[in-house]
Design an enzyme around this catalytic site. Sequence first.
Site, PDB file in Angstrom:
ATOM      1  N   TYR A  53       0.920  -1.254  -0.157  1.00  0.00           N
ATOM      2  CA  TYR A  53      -0.053   0.069   0.069  1.00  0.00           C
ATOM      3  C   TYR A  53       0.867   1.308   0.138  1.00  0.00           C
ATOM      4  O   TYR A  53       0.563   2.303  -0.611  1.00  0.00           O
ATOM      5  CB  TYR A  53      -1.218  -0.021   1.109  1.00  0.00           C
ATOM      6  CG  TYR A  53      -2.153  -1.064   0.928  1.00  0.00           C
ATOM      7  CD1 TYR A  53      -3.257  -0.821   0.043  1.00  0.00           C
ATOM      8  CD2 TYR A  53      -1.840  -2.275   1.390  1.00  0.00           C
ATOM      9  CE1 TYR A  53      -4.355  -1.659  -0.238  1.00  0.00           C
ATOM     10  CE2 TYR A  53      -2.896  -3.112   0.999  1.00  0.00           C
ATOM     11  CZ  TYR A  53      -4.071  -2.980   0.444  1.00  0.00           C
ATOM     12  OH  TYR A  53      -4.957  -4.070  -0.008  1.00  0.00           O
ATOM     13  N   ASN A  87     -13.698   2.611  -5.994  1.00  0.00           N
ATOM     14  CA  ASN A  87     -12.234   2.844  -5.984  1.00  0.00           C
ATOM     15  C   ASN A  87     -11.689   3.389  -4.569  1.00  0.00           C
ATOM     16  O   ASN A  87     -12.385   4.098  -4.075  1.00  0.00           O
ATOM     17  CB  ASN A  87     -11.805   3.907  -7.097  1.00  0.00           C
ATOM     18  CG  ASN A  87     -12.368   3.286  -8.449  1.00  0.00           C
ATOM     19  OD1 ASN A  87     -12.295   2.067  -8.797  1.00  0.00           O
ATOM     20  ND2 ASN A  87     -12.569   4.191  -9.376  1.00  0.00           N
ATOM     21  N   ASP A  89      -8.990   5.318  -4.690  1.00  0.00           N
ATOM     22  CA  ASP A  89      -8.148   6.635  -4.853  1.00  0.00           C
ATOM     23  C   ASP A  89      -9.067   7.728  -4.598  1.00  0.00           C
ATOM     24  O   ASP A  89     -10.303   7.642  -3.997  1.00  0.00           O
ATOM     25  CB  ASP A  89      -7.829   6.719  -6.300  1.00  0.00           C
ATOM     26  CG  ASP A  89      -8.939   6.672  -7.140  1.00  0.00           C
ATOM     27  OD1 ASP A  89      -9.793   7.437  -7.165  1.00  0.00           O
ATOM     28  OD2 ASP A  89      -8.897   5.730  -8.116  1.00  0.00           O
ATOM     29  N   HIS A 104     -15.019   0.928  -0.506  1.00  0.00           N
ATOM     30  CA  HIS A 104     -14.053  -0.098  -0.112  1.00  0.00           C
ATOM     31  C   HIS A 104     -12.871   0.617   0.612  1.00  0.00           C
ATOM     32  O   HIS A 104     -11.921   0.226   0.552  1.00  0.00           O
ATOM     33  CB  HIS A 104     -13.782  -0.762  -1.548  1.00  0.00           C
ATOM     34  CG  HIS A 104     -14.518  -1.346  -2.090  1.00  0.00           C
ATOM     35  ND1 HIS A 104     -14.528  -1.667  -3.280  1.00  0.00           N
ATOM     36  CD2 HIS A 104     -15.739  -2.047  -1.644  1.00  0.00           C
ATOM     37  CE1 HIS A 104     -15.782  -2.632  -3.790  1.00  0.00           C
ATOM     38  NE2 HIS A 104     -16.369  -2.724  -2.750  1.00  0.00           N
ATOM     39  N   GLY A 175     -17.330   2.190 -15.545  1.00  0.00           N
ATOM     40  CA  GLY A 175     -16.102   1.717 -15.369  1.00  0.00           C
ATOM     41  C   GLY A 175     -16.060   0.583 -14.326  1.00  0.00           C
ATOM     42  O   GLY A 175     -15.043   0.317 -13.636  1.00  0.00           O
TER      43      GLY A 175
END
Length: 234
Positions: A53, A87, A89, A104, A175
């Site tokens: 990570y 995602n 990010d 998540h 996506g």
Amino acid sequence: MKRLVILTGAGMSAESGFSTFRDAGGLWEQYPVEKVATPEGWQEDPNLVTDFYNGLRQQLVAARPNRGHEILAEMEQDYDVRIITQNVDDLHERAGSSHVIHLHGELMKVCSSRDPDNPHFIRTLTHDHLQVAHGERAGDGSLLRPWIVWFGEAVPRLTDAIAEVEQADIFVIIGSSLNVYPAAGLVHYVPNGAPIYLIDPKEVQVPAHRAVEVIQEVASVGCQRLREAIAALP
């Protein structure tokens, strides 16, 4: 103002230079999922997971929001936009989106390994302090772990996501392979009569018997076409 609820997956960030996990060449090919994204992997080798990570964060800070992220942020001028993302990010936020639910977890956050969702021990890392050291501890004395929902763990914000979808005037999937549950099941909560759009360059099977308007494009092109399509709705 119409409520636009958008579920985004890895394909949303693919054009930003951030590795996706499931596509060919994705990160799972370099690191077995069971080693870096399960509680068992963490128990077996927390240093390996920490290193993984740490490396992923280095990729993330080098990535930039793409035009698709920017368009979704711009659409807040005309719609009540709520984003639910698979995602980890922070590209939606960096593009300017105001309402983002991370199903998540978030890569830029770390937490207690004993009590991951205790807000007292969740910390946001900065771009000049991305690395977690081996053995670094949270405030409760347990090892610091990524604030990521690993396979086999509960999804704490699922209830929030369902509540948003139930209020959607328009629902959009961008996506996402719709292979990962419970996120893939959110489409079942879309109100009857609310149009559903799907943006993906690949064919995706939607797990619901609903009419879906497919825009077979990458996120940046697809989001512009989406904006034009919903502007024409009555």
